[in-house]
Every structure is written in structure tokens, then in C-alpha cells.
Design a protein around this motif. Structure first.
Motif, PDB file in Angstrom:
ATOM      1  N   TYR A 251       0.846  -1.191   0.000  1.00  0.00           N
ATOM      2  CA  TYR A 251       0.000   0.000   0.000  1.00  0.00           C
ATOM      3  C   TYR A 251       0.886   1.247   0.000  1.00  0.00           C
ATOM      4  CZ  TYR A 251      -2.877  -3.705   2.025  1.00  0.00           C
ATOM      5  OH  TYR A 251      -3.499  -4.907   2.265  1.00  0.00           O
ATOM      6  N   TYR A 266      -1.650  -1.493  -3.989  1.00  0.00           N
ATOM      7  CA  TYR A 266      -2.608  -0.391  -3.890  1.00  0.00           C
ATOM      8  C   TYR A 266      -1.813   0.896  -3.771  1.00  0.00           C
ATOM      9  CZ  TYR A 266      -6.866   2.111  -2.625  1.00  0.00           C
ATOM     10  OH  TYR A 266      -7.936   2.970  -2.609  1.00  0.00           O
ATOM     11  N   CYS A 268      -1.275   4.718  -3.508  1.00  0.00           N
ATOM     12  CA  CYS A 268      -2.008   5.906  -3.072  1.00  0.00           C
ATOM     13  C   CYS A 268      -1.067   6.776  -2.254  1.00  0.00           C
ATOM     14  CB  CYS A 268      -3.238   5.529  -2.258  1.00  0.00           C
ATOM     15  SG  CYS A 268      -2.896   4.543  -0.791  1.00  0.00           S
ATOM     16  N   ASP A 270      -2.696   9.553  -0.103  1.00  0.00           N
ATOM     17  CA  ASP A 270      -3.482   9.961   1.055  1.00  0.00           C
ATOM     18  C   ASP A 270      -3.374   8.935   2.184  1.00  0.00           C
ATOM     19  OD1 ASP A 270      -5.818  11.821   2.054  1.00  0.00           O
ATOM     20  OD2 ASP A 270      -6.433   9.760   2.459  1.00  0.00           O
ATOM     21  N   SER A 272      -5.036   8.408   5.030  1.00  0.00           N
ATOM     22  CA  SER A 272      -6.273   7.748   5.453  1.00  0.00           C
ATOM     23  C   SER A 272      -6.686   6.676   4.459  1.00  0.00           C
ATOM     24  CB  SER A 272      -7.396   8.782   5.593  1.00  0.00           C
ATOM     25  OG  SER A 272      -7.127   9.685   6.637  1.00  0.00           O
ATOM     26  N   GLU A 273      -6.574   6.980   3.196  1.00  0.00           N
ATOM     27  CA  GLU A 273      -6.936   6.009   2.166  1.00  0.00           C
ATOM     28  C   GLU A 273      -6.057   4.768   2.257  1.00  0.00           C
ATOM     29  OE1 GLU A 273      -7.071   5.656  -2.740  1.00  0.00           O
ATOM     30  OE2 GLU A 273      -6.720   7.594  -1.783  1.00  0.00           O
ATOM     31  N   CYS A 274      -4.764   4.969   2.454  1.00  0.00           N
ATOM     32  CA  CYS A 274      -3.847   3.824   2.572  1.00  0.00           C
ATOM     33  C   CYS A 274      -4.202   2.957   3.776  1.00  0.00           C
ATOM     34  CB  CYS A 274      -2.412   4.320   2.697  1.00  0.00           C
ATOM     35  SG  CYS A 274      -1.724   5.075   1.214  1.00  0.00           S
ATOM     36  N   GLU A 276      -7.041   2.787   5.432  1.00  0.00           N
ATOM     37  CA  GLU A 276      -8.361   2.173   5.306  1.00  0.00           C
ATOM     38  C   GLU A 276      -8.311   0.932   4.425  1.00  0.00           C
ATOM     39  OE1 GLU A 276     -11.097   2.620   6.856  1.00  0.00           O
ATOM     40  OE2 GLU A 276     -10.730   4.520   7.895  1.00  0.00           O
ATOM     41  N   LYS A 277      -7.529   0.987   3.362  1.00  0.00           N
ATOM     42  CA  LYS A 277      -7.395  -0.184   2.487  1.00  0.00           C
ATOM     43  C   LYS A 277      -6.704  -1.325   3.221  1.00  0.00           C
ATOM     44  CE  LYS A 277      -7.408  -2.698  -1.230  1.00  0.00           C
ATOM     45  NZ  LYS A 277      -8.641  -3.439  -1.596  1.00  0.00           N
ATOM     46  N   ASP A 280      -9.171  -2.783   5.725  1.00  0.00           N
ATOM     47  CA  ASP A 280     -10.173  -3.574   5.019  1.00  0.00           C
ATOM     48  C   ASP A 280      -9.628  -4.953   4.663  1.00  0.00           C
ATOM     49  OD1 ASP A 280     -12.803  -3.804   3.634  1.00  0.00           O
ATOM     50  OD2 ASP A 280     -11.547  -3.897   1.838  1.00  0.00           O
ATOM     51  N   TYR A 319      -4.606   5.361  13.540  1.00  0.00           N
ATOM     52  CA  TYR A 319      -4.781   4.167  12.716  1.00  0.00           C
ATOM     53  C   TYR A 319      -3.960   2.983  13.232  1.00  0.00           C
ATOM     54  CZ  TYR A 319      -7.768   6.008   9.029  1.00  0.00           C
ATOM     55  OH  TYR A 319      -8.838   6.503   8.318  1.00  0.00           O
TER      56      TYR A 319
END
Length: 410
Positions: A251, A266, A268, A270, A272-274, A276-277, A280, A319
């Protein structure tokens, strides 16, 4: 029961200058990214990192921030030359980095052109301001990288619509075999014509290259591969885990700069986006190696923006606590960095610093253990490899220290 090893790289979050800094990078004397951020007046919410042993890694205490009595932690030195995200991550994955040379295209263009022609490529030289750049098959160029420190890298930049990315990558590998600079970066994008590349050829001092942003290659279907000097992906952790049947999930920036044969990438920026992935995925998957790079910390360092840097670490701390809450008994979380980037040091470049190794596993909850000062970031990769019962070429695992403590703890 799951078997997951999660490595979170807080890009540039160093914990103090290395011993050789005065000799090899005097501009970094006094650097300590984490400590200087802690000493700033910005509001910090770093409870998770403090509990994991950040102050232990820095080896100091502040009035509000104390060492943890229940931390499994240590520090690691950089084996690679300088302080570089690409080589830091290659080192984490088990590479024993070689010291690269600085060079310009004019010094090696003859050898590159001869080799490409022997491989069946058509080449020609285009001249600008007395310098020459190498055109290949009228769809790509081999030139100096003019977007980073001059002399550190060569670019192979191409129009994907004309030749496809595999061809650009192949030319990159051929160039890689002829030069000893730190990196050969092979990349391209769609919607770009050959003339777009020609029109953006620029000269800086003794260097000539294509202005990549100006050419438009980043706008659509951008593909890139970074080919480092002395880097062989087949001896690295992802390749060996893949052979073992262990999936690797990448990520953030690590997905762009480390070759992952599992292809679970993945990309990215950002934070938060990293995260969150990653969250998940670990909620859905029970096994595997997960590696996330948080790039926004490094970007804040380059901007010399203390406020932004602290804000990003505040977010990461939240996180990290969420990740810990998702871990099963056998899982391991390791938080580290790849170098420093002290926003208070007086320049906007990376700083050559030791990095923290902060470890959490439910098997050793509320246990204190030091894994010492490691000689190389490759010890991280070696530890992950041993966790999954395989080996890589370089690095010394500290997993036996955890197992010994676990047996004693039980």
C-alpha cells in the motif's frame, strides 16, 4: 488463527543522526526528526507510538513523553548510501545495497546506444544546446533525470500508446545493465505523442532529459518501474514469500518502488486512504505479509512543515491503534521508517538517521524487550522471512528474540 506480519513504514520518521553523518553528510548533523517534532509546540496525540516505545528508540524522555516499560523495540541503521526512500525499501526487503556512482548521460551514451542496437532497437541522437539525448524507436528517450538531484538517475520515458509499457521497461533493463547510477526509472503514459517528448527536452548544465511533467506522461495510464543499482528482486522478501505461497499486500509508495510478484498493490498517497485499504484487507484475510508506506510524512519533511508533519503522525497514531485492535494472537505489527527528513534542520532534503523498530504482538502483550541496534534495515525482511519459514539472502532475523521472550513469558 491468522498468520499476518504487518510492516508500517512512516516515511522519513528518523530518530537521530547516524554515527557517520559528520563525515558523509555534514548538512545532517543534529538531525532527529521524531525528537524535534515532539519538542515542537504543535499539539501531539501519539499515545500509541509512545506505548510502542518511541521514546525508548529515541533514548530520551521529555516532560510529557516518557519511555515505555512495556515496549518491544529497537533501532536500525541504514546500510544504503545516503538517505533514500527507494533504497530504504529495497533494504527493508533484504537487499544488501551497493554504493552507486554519479554520472551523466554524455558519459555513457555510446555504450547504451551500442547495446540497444545490438538488441535490435533503432536509435538516433537529438541535439539541444550542444547536448545529445538518445531516441529509441521514435517512441521513447533515454536521458538524464532532471527532476531529482542531477547525476543520480537516468530516465527511460516513453509514449505507451506507441510502444506499450513492456517495451519501455525492457529498454530500462538494458540501460540498467550499462550504468551504475542509483536508479534507472522506466515510465510512460497514454495520450502522449513522440512530439510531446521532443518538445519537452531540456538542458540543465551538463545534463539533458525530458521534462516529464511537461510532456504529459503523468496524466493518463501512468506506469513506472524503478530499477536500482545492485537490486535483484529474486533474492528479496516478496519473491521468496511468493515462492512459499505467501501473499504480499503493498500500500502507498512501496507499491510503486518494490516489485511484488503477488501483484496485490494499492498505490495511493493519502494516508487515510492507505490505512483504510490495509484495515479492510486484514479484516478479510487471515494470512500474508502486509507493507504500507505513509508518504505524506516525507512530503511534510520536504516542505519543512512541522505542523503538517505532526498532523500526519497524529493521524497515523490513531490508525495504528485500530490495526492493533484487529490483530490475532500470532500476528505481528512492526512500525519503522526508511530514513529521516527533519523539517527543522535547515534544508529540505532527507536526513541520514537511524530509524525506530516498534513491535507489537498479542503474544507478548505488556512485555518489555529490546532488539538492540541493528546494522541494516534488511533485518526487518529477514525477520518477516523467518516468520513465514523461509529465508532471504541478506539480513539477520530478530524473530528468535521474540520467540525466546514468548517462551519465557508463557
Amino acid at each position: 488463527m491468522s498468520n499476518r506480519f504487518i510492516v508500517v513504514v512512516l516515511d522519513s520518521f528518523g530518530v537521530g543522526e547516524m554515527k557517520d553523518v559528520a563525515e558523509v553528510r555534514p548538512q545532517d548533523v543534529g538531525a532527529n526528526t521524531a525528537l524535534h517534532l515532539l519538542e515542537s509546540s504543535e499539539l501531539k496525540s501519539w499515545n500509541t507510538l509512545i506505548d510502542l516505545g518511541l521514546m525508548n528508540a529515541i533514548d530520551t524522555e521529555l516532560p510529557v513523553f516518557k519511555k515505555s516499560s512495556t515496549a518491544i523495540c529497537g533501532i536500525a541503521n541504514l546500510k544504503h548510501y545516503g538517505a533514500d526512500s527507494f533504497f530504504g525499501h529495497q533494504e527493508i526487503m533484504g537487499t544488501n545495497p551497493k554504493k552507486p556512482l554519479f554520472s551523466k548521460l554524455s558519459e555513457v551514451i555510446d555504450d547504451i546506444e551500442i547495446t540497444l542496437r545490438n538488441e535490435g532497437y533503432q536509435t538516433k541522437r537529438i541535439y539541444k544546446d550542444g547536448k545529445e539525448i538518445l531516441s529509441v524507436n521514435d517512441c521513447m528517450f533515454v536521458g538524464d533525470n532532471i527532476e531529482t538531484d542531477l547525476g543520480q538517475a537516468f530516465n527511460v520515458i516513453g509514449a505507451i500508446d506507441l510502444c506499450g509499457f513492456d517495451e519501455i521497461k525492457n529498454v530500462g533493463k538494458i540501460v540498467r545493465g550499462q550504468v551504475k547510477v542509483a536508479r534507472v526509472i522506466a515510465f510512460g503514459g497514454s495520450g502522449v505523442s513522440y512530439q510531446n517528448l521532443v518538445d519537452n527536452i531540456k538542458v540543465f548544465d551538463e545534463y539533458i532529459g525530458v521534462d516529464a511533467p511537461g510532456s504529459g506522461v503523468y496524466k493518463a495510464n501512468y506506469h513506472v518501474v524503478h530499477l536500482g543499482y545492485g537490486v535483484d528482486e529474486k533474492v528479496q522478501l516478496p519473491y521468496q514469500l511468493h515462492k512459499k505461497g505467501v501473499d504480499c499486500y503493498f500500500y502507498g509508495k512501496v507499491a510503486d518502488i518494490v516489485i511484488n510478484p503477488s501483484h496485490h498493490n494499492y498505490s495511493c498517497v493519502d494516508s487515510s486512504e492507505c490505512f483504510e485499504k490495509l484495515l479492510d484487507d486484514i479484516r478479510k484475510k487471515k494470512d500474508g505479509f502486509y507493507c504500507l508506506n505513509i508518504q505524506e510524512t516525507d512530503l511534510a519533511g520536504h516542505a519543512q512543515d512541522v505542523k503538517r508533519y505532526v498532523d500526519r503522525i497524529n493521524l497515523c497514531d490513531q490508525y495504528l491503534n485500530k490495526i492493533i485492535s484487529e490483530l490475532d494472537t500470532n500476528d505481528i505489527l512492526l512500525v519503522c521508517a526508511d530514513h529521516g527528513n527533519d523539517p527543522t534542520i535547515g534544508h529540505a532534503k532527507h536526513t541520514r538517521e537511524k530509524v525506530p523498530l516498534l513491535i507489537y504482538t498479542p503474544n507478548l502483550k505488556d512485555v518489555s524487550l529490546t532488539i538492540g541496534e541493528r546494522d541494516t534495515l534488511a533485518d526487518i525482511g529477514a525477520t518477516v522471512a523467518e516468520y513465514f519459514d523461509c529465508q532471504i539472502q541478506y539480513g539477520t532475523s530478530f524473530l528468535p528474540l521474540l520467540k525466546k521472550k514468548e517462551n519465557h513469558y508463557e
